[in-house]
Design a protein around this motif. Structure first.
Motif, PDB file in Angstrom:
ATOM      1  N   SER A  16       0.839  -1.185   0.000  1.00  0.00           N
ATOM      2  CA  SER A  16       0.000   0.000   0.000  1.00  0.00           C
ATOM      3  C   SER A  16       0.882   1.246   0.000  1.00  0.00           C
ATOM      4  O   SER A  16       1.959   1.267   0.620  1.00  0.00           O
ATOM      5  CB  SER A  16      -0.892   0.001   1.243  1.00  0.00           C
ATOM      6  OG  SER A  16      -1.413   1.281   1.500  1.00  0.00           O
ATOM      7  N   ASN A  17       0.433   2.286  -0.676  1.00  0.00           N
ATOM      8  CA  ASN A  17       1.196   3.541  -0.666  1.00  0.00           C
ATOM      9  C   ASN A  17       1.334   4.108   0.737  1.00  0.00           C
ATOM     10  O   ASN A  17       2.302   4.805   1.042  1.00  0.00           O
ATOM     11  CB  ASN A  17       0.530   4.555  -1.585  1.00  0.00           C
ATOM     12  CG  ASN A  17       0.645   4.176  -3.050  1.00  0.00           C
ATOM     13  OD1 ASN A  17       1.473   3.335  -3.428  1.00  0.00           O
ATOM     14  ND2 ASN A  17      -0.190   4.766  -3.887  1.00  0.00           N
ATOM     15  N   ASP A  18       0.365   3.822   1.603  1.00  0.00           N
ATOM     16  CA  ASP A  18       0.477   4.272   2.995  1.00  0.00           C
ATOM     17  C   ASP A  18       1.701   3.662   3.667  1.00  0.00           C
ATOM     18  O   ASP A  18       2.381   4.321   4.463  1.00  0.00           O
ATOM     19  CB  ASP A  18      -0.780   3.884   3.788  1.00  0.00           C
ATOM     20  CG  ASP A  18      -2.006   4.688   3.378  1.00  0.00           C
ATOM     21  OD1 ASP A  18      -1.843   5.860   2.997  1.00  0.00           O
ATOM     22  OD2 ASP A  18      -3.120   4.142   3.445  1.00  0.00           O
ATOM     23  N   LEU A  19       1.989   2.412   3.344  1.00  0.00           N
ATOM     24  CA  LEU A  19       3.168   1.764   3.919  1.00  0.00           C
ATOM     25  C   LEU A  19       4.450   2.293   3.290  1.00  0.00           C
ATOM     26  O   LEU A  19       5.468   2.455   3.977  1.00  0.00           O
ATOM     27  CB  LEU A  19       3.069   0.247   3.748  1.00  0.00           C
ATOM     28  CG  LEU A  19       4.201  -0.581   4.351  1.00  0.00           C
ATOM     29  CD1 LEU A  19       4.398  -0.266   5.827  1.00  0.00           C
ATOM     30  CD2 LEU A  19       3.940  -2.072   4.153  1.00  0.00           C
ATOM     31  N   VAL A  20       4.427   2.580   2.003  1.00  0.00           N
ATOM     32  CA  VAL A  20       5.597   3.165   1.345  1.00  0.00           C
ATOM     33  C   VAL A  20       5.972   4.491   2.012  1.00  0.00           C
ATOM     34  O   VAL A  20       7.150   4.807   2.171  1.00  0.00           O
ATOM     35  CB  VAL A  20       5.331   3.377  -0.154  1.00  0.00           C
ATOM     36  CG1 VAL A  20       6.469   4.151  -0.819  1.00  0.00           C
ATOM     37  CG2 VAL A  20       5.141   2.031  -0.854  1.00  0.00           C
ATOM     38  N   LEU A  21       4.956   5.246   2.419  1.00  0.00           N
ATOM     39  CA  LEU A  21       5.181   6.561   3.023  1.00  0.00           C
ATOM     40  C   LEU A  21       5.324   6.505   4.542  1.00  0.00           C
ATOM     41  O   LEU A  21       5.516   7.540   5.186  1.00  0.00           O
ATOM     42  CB  LEU A  21       4.023   7.499   2.665  1.00  0.00           C
ATOM     43  CG  LEU A  21       3.910   7.882   1.186  1.00  0.00           C
ATOM     44  CD1 LEU A  21       2.592   8.577   0.915  1.00  0.00           C
ATOM     45  CD2 LEU A  21       5.093   8.763   0.773  1.00  0.00           C
ATOM     46  N   ALA A  22       5.223   5.328   5.121  1.00  0.00           N
ATOM     47  CA  ALA A  22       5.290   5.194   6.579  1.00  0.00           C
ATOM     48  C   ALA A  22       6.698   5.524   7.091  1.00  0.00           C
ATOM     49  O   ALA A  22       7.682   5.493   6.350  1.00  0.00           O
ATOM     50  CB  ALA A  22       4.896   3.785   6.991  1.00  0.00           C
ATOM     51  N   MET A  96       2.288   5.178  10.669  1.00  0.00           N
ATOM     52  CA  MET A  96       1.625   5.403   9.398  1.00  0.00           C
ATOM     53  C   MET A  96       0.547   6.472   9.545  1.00  0.00           C
ATOM     54  O   MET A  96      -0.332   6.369  10.407  1.00  0.00           O
ATOM     55  CB  MET A  96       0.995   4.083   8.927  1.00  0.00           C
ATOM     56  CG  MET A  96       0.647   4.042   7.469  1.00  0.00           C
ATOM     57  SD  MET A  96      -0.065   2.413   7.018  1.00  0.00           S
ATOM     58  CE  MET A  96       1.147   1.281   7.690  1.00  0.00           C
ATOM     59  N   SER A  97       0.612   7.499   8.709  1.00  0.00           N
ATOM     60  CA  SER A  97      -0.405   8.552   8.718  1.00  0.00           C
ATOM     61  C   SER A  97      -1.656   8.046   8.010  1.00  0.00           C
ATOM     62  O   SER A  97      -1.580   7.495   6.905  1.00  0.00           O
ATOM     63  CB  SER A  97       0.121   9.804   8.016  1.00  0.00           C
ATOM     64  OG  SER A  97       1.239  10.332   8.696  1.00  0.00           O
ATOM     65  N   LEU A  98      -2.805   8.244   8.649  1.00  0.00           N
ATOM     66  CA  LEU A  98      -4.085   7.789   8.118  1.00  0.00           C
ATOM     67  C   LEU A  98      -5.027   8.975   7.956  1.00  0.00           C
ATOM     68  O   LEU A  98      -4.763  10.066   8.480  1.00  0.00           O
ATOM     69  CB  LEU A  98      -4.708   6.756   9.071  1.00  0.00           C
ATOM     70  CG  LEU A  98      -3.873   5.498   9.339  1.00  0.00           C
ATOM     71  CD1 LEU A  98      -4.591   4.605  10.345  1.00  0.00           C
ATOM     72  CD2 LEU A  98      -3.590   4.744   8.053  1.00  0.00           C
ATOM     73  N   PRO A  99      -6.123   8.791   7.227  1.00  0.00           N
ATOM     74  CA  PRO A  99      -7.094   9.888   7.078  1.00  0.00           C
ATOM     75  C   PRO A  99      -7.637  10.356   8.427  1.00  0.00           C
ATOM     76  O   PRO A  99      -7.528   9.670   9.438  1.00  0.00           O
ATOM     77  CB  PRO A  99      -8.199   9.244   6.226  1.00  0.00           C
ATOM     78  CG  PRO A  99      -7.518   8.145   5.482  1.00  0.00           C
ATOM     79  CD  PRO A  99      -6.470   7.612   6.410  1.00  0.00           C
ATOM     80  N   ASP A 100      -8.229  11.568   8.398  1.00  0.00           N
ATOM     81  CA  ASP A 100      -8.847  12.164   9.597  1.00  0.00           C
ATOM     82  C   ASP A 100      -7.840  12.417  10.704  1.00  0.00           C
ATOM     83  O   ASP A 100      -8.165  12.315  11.895  1.00  0.00           O
ATOM     84  CB  ASP A 100      -9.985  11.279  10.122  1.00  0.00           C
ATOM     85  CG  ASP A 100     -11.074  11.040   9.090  1.00  0.00           C
ATOM     86  OD1 ASP A 100     -11.398  11.991   8.343  1.00  0.00           O
ATOM     87  OD2 ASP A 100     -11.572   9.915   9.002  1.00  0.00           O
ATOM     88  N   ASN A 101      -6.608  12.717  10.291  1.00  0.00           N
ATOM     89  CA  ASN A 101      -5.560  13.091  11.241  1.00  0.00           C
ATOM     90  C   ASN A 101      -5.238  11.974  12.238  1.00  0.00           C
ATOM     91  O   ASN A 101      -4.831  12.226  13.371  1.00  0.00           O
ATOM     92  CB  ASN A 101      -5.951  14.368  12.001  1.00  0.00           C
ATOM     93  CG  ASN A 101      -4.747  15.050  12.624  1.00  0.00           C
ATOM     94  OD1 ASN A 101      -3.634  15.014  12.069  1.00  0.00           O
ATOM     95  ND2 ASN A 101      -4.947  15.671  13.777  1.00  0.00           N
ATOM     96  N   LYS A 102      -5.423  10.736  11.807  1.00  0.00           N
ATOM     97  CA  LYS A 102      -5.114   9.593  12.664  1.00  0.00           C
ATOM     98  C   LYS A 102      -3.720   9.055  12.354  1.00  0.00           C
ATOM     99  O   LYS A 102      -3.201   9.224  11.249  1.00  0.00           O
ATOM    100  CB  LYS A 102      -6.154   8.489  12.479  1.00  0.00           C
ATOM    101  CG  LYS A 102      -7.553   8.874  12.944  1.00  0.00           C
ATOM    102  CD  LYS A 102      -8.537   7.742  12.730  1.00  0.00           C
ATOM    103  CE  LYS A 102      -9.933   8.144  13.201  1.00  0.00           C
ATOM    104  NZ  LYS A 102     -10.923   7.055  12.964  1.00  0.00           N
TER     105      LYS A 102
END
Length: 207
Positions: A16-22, A96-102
């Motif tokens: 996932s791109n979220d993991l690439v950017l983690a 890992m940055s997630l939506p809604d500032n989580k």
């Protein structure tokens, strides 16, 4: 155990791109072992379920053929390296940055079995990281494991993943502030001078 008899050089790494950017801290050998395990996952939505109990076997022979090239390291030394890398991976935190500032903080690996007699380690991924490696429909980055085999540092591997992600998004150039770049590369508190950053990270990654 997934991919027991596969030719690992042909495997795809899909994340996932979220993991690439983690954000996380690893050495190069830790990242190589992580990717060797990820490459055994069929990440397609219709693939078999992967759980925390699913095991991924990596041998000294696998790592030697993938990452050691013509180096003269014998099998025993390579196993020592992957055992050390496994122990470090067990302690890796992923932010890992997630939506809604989580923000998600999770372990990467849930368990490791060491098998020195056979020159192998067997890893299982933590439950919270699996959604970023499996059943991926969109917003993911993929490349062949063989493509990072000759990269010389953790920074070069991470920069390569970023470039592949951007190309997949049809972004052929990208600007970062210095702080954004340091965050993505997990070096926020290092290299206060740009000259230090250029030498230690950027030039090391591209040379």
């Amino acid at each position: 155990i997934i991919c027991k008899d596969c030719v690992m050089e042909k495997n795809l790494v899909v994340q996932s791109n979220d993991l690439v950017l983690a954000t996380y801290t690893m050495e190069r050998s830790d990242k190589e072992l992580m990717l060797a395990c990820i490459s055994q996952i069929d990440s397609r939505p219709d693939a078999a379920e992967v759980t925390q109990k699913t095991e991924f076997k990596v041998s000294a022979d696998d790592m030697k053929s993938l990452f050691y090239g013509k180096k003269s390291n014998n099998k025993q030394n390579v196993y020592r390296d992957i055992e050390d890398a496994s122990k470090r991976l067990y302690n890796v935190d992923i932010l890992m940055s997630l939506p809604d500032n989580k923000m998600l903080q999770t372990r990467l690996v849930s368990s490791i079995l060491y098998d020195p007699d056979n020159g192998e380690v067997v890893l299982s991924f933590a439950d919270k990281i699996l959604p970023y490696l499996t059943q991926l429909k969109a917003n993911f980055t993929k490349y062949k494991l063989l493509e990072i085999g000759e990269l010389s540092s953790i920074h070069s591997i991470r920069m390569y993943e970023l470039v592949v992600m951007w190309i997949n998004q049809f972004q052929y150039s990208r600007e970062f502030s210095l702080e954004e770049f340091k965050h993505v590369m997990s070096i926020t508190n290092k290299y206060k001078q740009f000259s230090e950053l250029r030498i230690a990270v950027i030039e090391t990654a591209i040379n």
